[in-house]
Design a protein around this motif. Structure first.
Motif, short mmCIF file in Angstrom:
data_model
loop_
_atom_site.label_atom_id
_atom_site.label_comp_id
_atom_site.label_asym_id
_atom_site.label_seq_id
_atom_site.Cartn_x
_atom_site.Cartn_y
_atom_site.Cartn_z
N UNK A 67 10.42 -8.91 -30.21
CA UNK A 67 8.90 -8.85 -30.28
C UNK A 67 8.40 -9.45 -28.93
N UNK A 68 9.01 -10.44 -28.36
CA UNK A 68 8.68 -11.10 -27.42
C UNK A 68 9.06 -10.45 -25.98
N UNK A 69 10.04 -9.69 -26.24
CA UNK A 69 10.57 -8.66 -24.84
C UNK A 69 9.49 -7.94 -24.44
N UNK A 70 8.30 -7.67 -25.33
CA UNK A 70 7.16 -6.87 -24.91
C UNK A 70 6.78 -7.50 -23.43
N UNK A 237 -5.44 -10.48 -27.27
CA UNK A 237 -4.24 -10.39 -26.33
C UNK A 237 -3.00 -10.26 -27.15
N UNK A 238 -2.88 -11.03 -28.37
CA UNK A 238 -1.73 -11.36 -29.21
C UNK A 238 -1.59 -9.81 -29.55
N UNK A 242 1.70 -7.49 -29.43
CA UNK A 242 2.58 -7.18 -30.82
C UNK A 242 2.44 -5.59 -30.64
N UNK A 243 1.33 -4.97 -30.50
CA UNK A 243 1.38 -3.40 -30.33
C UNK A 243 2.76 -2.84 -29.64
N UNK A 244 3.10 -3.49 -28.66
CA UNK A 244 4.42 -3.42 -27.73
C UNK A 244 5.45 -3.89 -28.51
N UNK A 245 5.46 -5.09 -28.75
CA UNK A 245 6.70 -5.84 -29.19
C UNK A 245 7.08 -5.62 -30.53
N UNK A 386 6.67 3.33 -24.57
CA UNK A 386 7.00 4.25 -25.78
C UNK A 386 7.79 3.70 -26.81
N UNK A 387 7.34 2.95 -27.80
CA UNK A 387 8.17 2.19 -28.50
C UNK A 387 7.88 2.50 -30.11
N UNK A 388 6.63 3.16 -30.33
CA UNK A 388 6.57 3.52 -31.63
C UNK A 388 7.45 4.48 -32.43
N UNK A 389 7.81 5.63 -31.65
CA UNK A 389 8.90 6.64 -32.23
C UNK A 389 9.99 6.12 -32.30
#
Length: 451
Positions: A67-70, A237-238, A242-245, A386-389
């Motif tokens: 998660x933090x890698x975002x 911002x969180x 989080x959307x990416x992480x 592009x992380x969701x798929x």
């Protein structure tokens, strides 16, 4: 980070980013590697206890760190788009988020350790080591998450040598602390596998302290004034982070946790089989640091080019990284095949454990190749944000295909415990194929969008 024109320049820059990341990842994993080896020297029960503890801890810690890698692609995009002024705010909010996630994990872990361990058929000594190994690690959770957030910020700037220096300082300290706490030196009582947890927790504090000092005092980090003018917690911002992480974290969690699930399932086969599985998995995971480092490098390079809207350059980096991953996976497989006896002997002096470890290592040769393809592609997709798929692909390939296949092979064929490793190979292969398909589709779509 800087713009490149030719393939030669791209390879050179990728290596400049990659080599320090590789050294960092190997050094970080070496901490777990030495935990395992040194615990094994203290006895099979100590090794098995650390194996159970690690199987519960590693998926959670790597998932949260995912998660933090975002922060890496976020910072890389800001640099590519020449919006560096936004970095301070994002990193500060990321630190708040790291502390919050660490507190949540600590509280949940406190209440769930005993119930989870009670579900497993473990020898009393193995259960004791596993429980207090996890409790010891728990004291270092928040420092570890803060360090990893700062590391992702540092790496996102392309300053991967800095992360390397921090870990190279911490690694020998960790080994020394292991020696003291596991075997009982300098007046400290021998604690076996539990001592490995204490040593690792202390090392997390050291990593965090070093990273804070460097970010505060050293250029170019000092320019961003990360620890000045703190803003209030900003949940918007969180949410953006989080959307990416979260998809990144869960994708990593699904991949890592399948290995943890196999470890738990193998506990039914006895202490020696469990110890051998942990030994083989530990070495295979050490070799996995190569494609993982390529993936992290690609996230930075691709993220920078995407931020600058140079999609053709991003694509070149992607395929350069994938070819490198395949090459290194073949190299890793060769090491396992040629040095199987020597590798197994590193972890135990028990003849039965050594022979079982060698058998598990042969299966590891095959999933090294799938990892060599899948890991770099994951890094590319993170660079594109592009992380969701990929999250759903990981869930299906690892848990809906890999683990059930392993269960069937282990329980309904003559493969027994090795059937679970065959299931890992199947799941990782499916994951590699689906990830490549997603990357190819995404690149084609972006090319059409810009033409």
């Amino acid at each position: 980070m800087y713009a490149t024109k030719t393939l030669k320049e791209k390879i050179k820059l990728l290596l400049i980013i990659l080599i320090p990341i590789l050294i960092t990842q190997v050094s970080m994993y070496a901490m777990n590697f030495f935990d395992t080896i040194m615990s094994g020297r203290a006895g099979a029960s100590e090794l098995a206890g650390v194996a159970i503890g690690s199987s519960l801890w590693v998926p959670i810690s790597t998932g949260i760190n995912g998660i933090l890698m975002a922060m890496s692609p976020i910072v890389a995009h800001y640099i590519g788009a020449q919006e560096e002024k936004k970095i301070q705010f994002s990193v500060q909010q990321g630190i708040y988020l790291a502390i919050g996630l660490g507190a949540i994990v600590s509280v949940i872990g406190y209440f769930l350790i005993d119930p989870i361990l009670n579900l497993m058929d473990l020898e009393p000594q193995v259960r004791h080591v596993a429980k207090y190994y996890l409790i010891s690690l728990g004291f270092g959770i928040i420092p570890m998450f803060i360090y990893n957030l700062l590391r992702c910020y540092i790496d996102g700037l392309g300053q991967t040598r800095t992360s390397m220096v921090i870990v190279l300082i911490a690694l020998p300290i960790n080994i020394l602390l292991n020696y003291i706490f596991i075997f009982g030196k300098l007046g400290v009582p021998a604690m076996g596998g539990i001592g490995a947890g204490i040593a690792t927790a202390i090392t997390f504090f050291i990593n965090m302290t070093l990273s804070i000092i460097i970010v505060y005092r050293v250029e170019p980090f000092r320019t961003h004034r990360i620890f000045n003018n703190w803003k209030k917690i900003n949940f918007h911002e969180w949410w953006q982070q989080l959307r990416i992480g979260v998809p990144i974290g869960f994708s990593i969690f699904f991949e890592v946790s399948i290995f943890a699930a196999v470890t738990l399932l193998l506990s039914a086969y006895g202490t020696n089989t469990l110890a051998a599985h942990q030994a083989a998995n530990s070495f295979a995971s050490l070799l996995y640091m190569i494609p993982l480092s390529i993936a992290m490098s690609l996230t930075i390079a691709v993220g920078y080019e995407v931020g600058a809207k140079r999609m053709s350059d991003a694509k070149t980096y992607a395929y350069t990284g994938i070819v490198s991953g395949v090459f290194f996976s073949l190299f890793a497989g060769g090491i396992i095949y040629l040095l199987d006896t020597q590798v197994a002997g590193l972890y135990s002096n028990n003849p039965e454990v050594i022979e079982l470890t060698k058998n598990f290592l042969y299966f590891a040769i095959f999933f090294q190749f799938a990892d060599g393809v899948a890991a770099p592609i994951q890094g590319v997709l993170r660079g594109y944000k592009d992380v969701n798929i990929t999250f759903w692909m990981a869930l299906i390939s690892y848990w809906a295909i890999g683990l059930p296949s392993g269960y069937l092979l282990a329980n309904y064929t003559t493969m027994d415990a090795y059937g679970y490793w065959m299931g890992l190979i199947i799941g990782l292969t499916v994951g590699a194929i689906t990830l490549f398909s997603r990357m190819y589709y995404l690149q084609k779509r972006l090319e059409k969008k810009l033409t």
